[in-house]
Design a protein around this motif. Structure first.
Motif, PDB file in Angstrom:
ATOM      1  N   GLN A 189      21.032-114.631 -46.335  1.00  0.00           N
ATOM      2  CA  GLN A 189      21.899-113.796 -47.156  1.00  0.00           C
ATOM      3  C   GLN A 189      22.150-112.442 -46.504  1.00  0.00           C
ATOM      4  O   GLN A 189      21.368-111.987 -45.657  1.00  0.00           O
ATOM      5  N   VAL A 190      23.249-111.818 -46.906  1.00  0.00           N
ATOM      6  CA  VAL A 190      23.602-110.493 -46.401  1.00  0.00           C
ATOM      7  C   VAL A 190      24.079-109.627 -47.562  1.00  0.00           C
ATOM      8  O   VAL A 190      24.502-110.138 -48.601  1.00  0.00           O
ATOM      9  N   VAL A 210      35.316-119.496 -45.678  1.00  0.00           N
ATOM     10  CA  VAL A 210      33.883-119.715 -45.483  1.00  0.00           C
ATOM     11  C   VAL A 210      33.068-118.873 -46.458  1.00  0.00           C
ATOM     12  O   VAL A 210      32.166-119.366 -47.135  1.00  0.00           O
ATOM     13  N   LEU A 211      33.392-117.602 -46.563  1.00  0.00           N
ATOM     14  CA  LEU A 211      32.608-116.697 -47.404  1.00  0.00           C
ATOM     15  C   LEU A 211      32.731-117.019 -48.879  1.00  0.00           C
ATOM     16  O   LEU A 211      31.797-116.765 -49.648  1.00  0.00           O
ATOM     17  N   ARG A 212      33.833-117.597 -49.317  1.00  0.00           N
ATOM     18  CA  ARG A 212      33.968-117.916 -50.743  1.00  0.00           C
ATOM     19  C   ARG A 212      33.022-119.032 -51.171  1.00  0.00           C
ATOM     20  O   ARG A 212      32.808-119.244 -52.365  1.00  0.00           O
ATOM     21  N   ASP A 213      32.433-119.740 -50.203  1.00  0.00           N
ATOM     22  CA  ASP A 213      31.441-120.762 -50.529  1.00  0.00           C
ATOM     23  C   ASP A 213      30.038-120.188 -50.658  1.00  0.00           C
ATOM     24  O   ASP A 213      29.101-120.892 -51.031  1.00  0.00           O
ATOM     25  N   MET A 214      29.871-118.896 -50.336  1.00  0.00           N
ATOM     26  CA  MET A 214      28.584-118.236 -50.504  1.00  0.00           C
ATOM     27  C   MET A 214      28.443-117.782 -51.962  1.00  0.00           C
ATOM     28  O   MET A 214      29.426-117.441 -52.613  1.00  0.00           O
ATOM     29  N   PHE A 215      27.212-117.746 -52.458  1.00  0.00           N
ATOM     30  CA  PHE A 215      26.981-117.328 -53.840  1.00  0.00           C
ATOM     31  C   PHE A 215      26.897-115.808 -53.891  1.00  0.00           C
ATOM     32  O   PHE A 215      26.021-115.208 -53.252  1.00  0.00           O
ATOM     33  N   LEU A 246      25.481-115.150 -41.696  1.00  0.00           N
ATOM     34  CA  LEU A 246      25.121-116.179 -42.663  1.00  0.00           C
ATOM     35  C   LEU A 246      24.887-117.545 -42.039  1.00  0.00           C
ATOM     36  O   LEU A 246      24.338-118.442 -42.678  1.00  0.00           O
ATOM     37  N   HIS A 247      25.297-117.732 -40.802  1.00  0.00           N
ATOM     38  CA  HIS A 247      25.182-119.047 -40.183  1.00  0.00           C
ATOM     39  C   HIS A 247      24.391-119.081 -38.890  1.00  0.00           C
ATOM     40  O   HIS A 247      24.002-120.148 -38.440  1.00  0.00           O
TER      41      HIS A 247
END
Length: 226
Positions: A184-185, A158-163, A223-224
């Motif tokens: 964002q975090v 999941v996190l690897r899809d965050m920029f 994030l969600h």
């Protein structure tokens, strides 16, 4: 502009520059081209879908449109796309205004036949900018101190899809690479067992301690969560 461009763009020359010409058209058309007050010949508009710039051709009358997002980190890649061109100043201004207002891409393609958004759209469907940004950060000697944390975050599906980006030594994860206001975090590694995280943009939010075994779940939730 040179003599050749003056012949190609008499409306621009008489207005005192491209930005001023676009402002006049925007006022007449009742739209907002979002031009910064200091812009003259150079036109770069900051939008939630990247930096949109206009580049007049020197060979024939043609306004080329390009969009770019910045890598947000030293040594991390930036990304740019040519998204179309037109010789019509009014249509140019209308398209810039629509892009800046966040008009959906499908509607933009339908309204402005000169826009070619296929490559731009496909790159985000394939998460290309996000993947390249991860790769750039994880191979950058400048960010070697963050490599362990970056690898830990990237290992999660999941996190690897965050920029990702790096801010004052902390890793920042953002849901939408084109929207600086999206959820964002920030997270920093204190040691292998202790981390701190911050929910960016949340009123009165502060750094909180997070144990290693709860890090991924806390970041996913931040994030969600609505």
């Amino acid at each position: 502009m040179g003599t050749q461009q003056q012949d190609l763009y008499p409306d621009v020359t008489s207005s005192g520059g491209l930005a001023q010409a676009m402002r006049k058209v925007a006022e007449l058309r009742g739209c907002d081209a979002r031009l910064p007050p200091w812009a003259t010949d150079s036109v770069v508009v900051e939008t939630t879908r990247g930096l949109l710039s206009v580049h007049p051709s020197t060979e024939r009358r043609l306004f080329r449109l390009r969009v770019e997002i910045i890598g947000f980190a030293v040594d991390a890649p930036g990304f740019s796309w040519n998204i179309g061109a037109t010789d019509d100043l009014e249509r140019l201004v209308e398209s810039v205004a629509a892009w800046g207002n966040g008009t959906p891409l499908d509607e933009l393609k339908e309204r402005f036949e000169f826009l070619d958004l296929d490559v731009f759209t496909r790159s985000f469907e394939n998460k290309t900018p996000t993947s390249l940004q991860w790769s750039g950060l994880m191979s950058s000697e400048f960010h070697q101190k963050q490599w362990n944390l970056l690898c830990r975050l990237h290992a999660d599906e999941v996190l690897r899809d965050m920029f990702p980006s790096i801010t004052h030594g902390a890793v920042r994860l953002r849901v939408d690479p084109l929207d600086a206001t999206s959820r964002q975090v920030q997270v920093c590694e204190l040691d292998e067992e202790r981390y701190q995280m911050l929910r960016v943009g949340v009123p009165e939010a502060d750094w909180i301690d997070v144990p290693a075994d709860g890090l991924i779940a806390r970041l996913r939730a931040a994030l969600h969560d609505k």
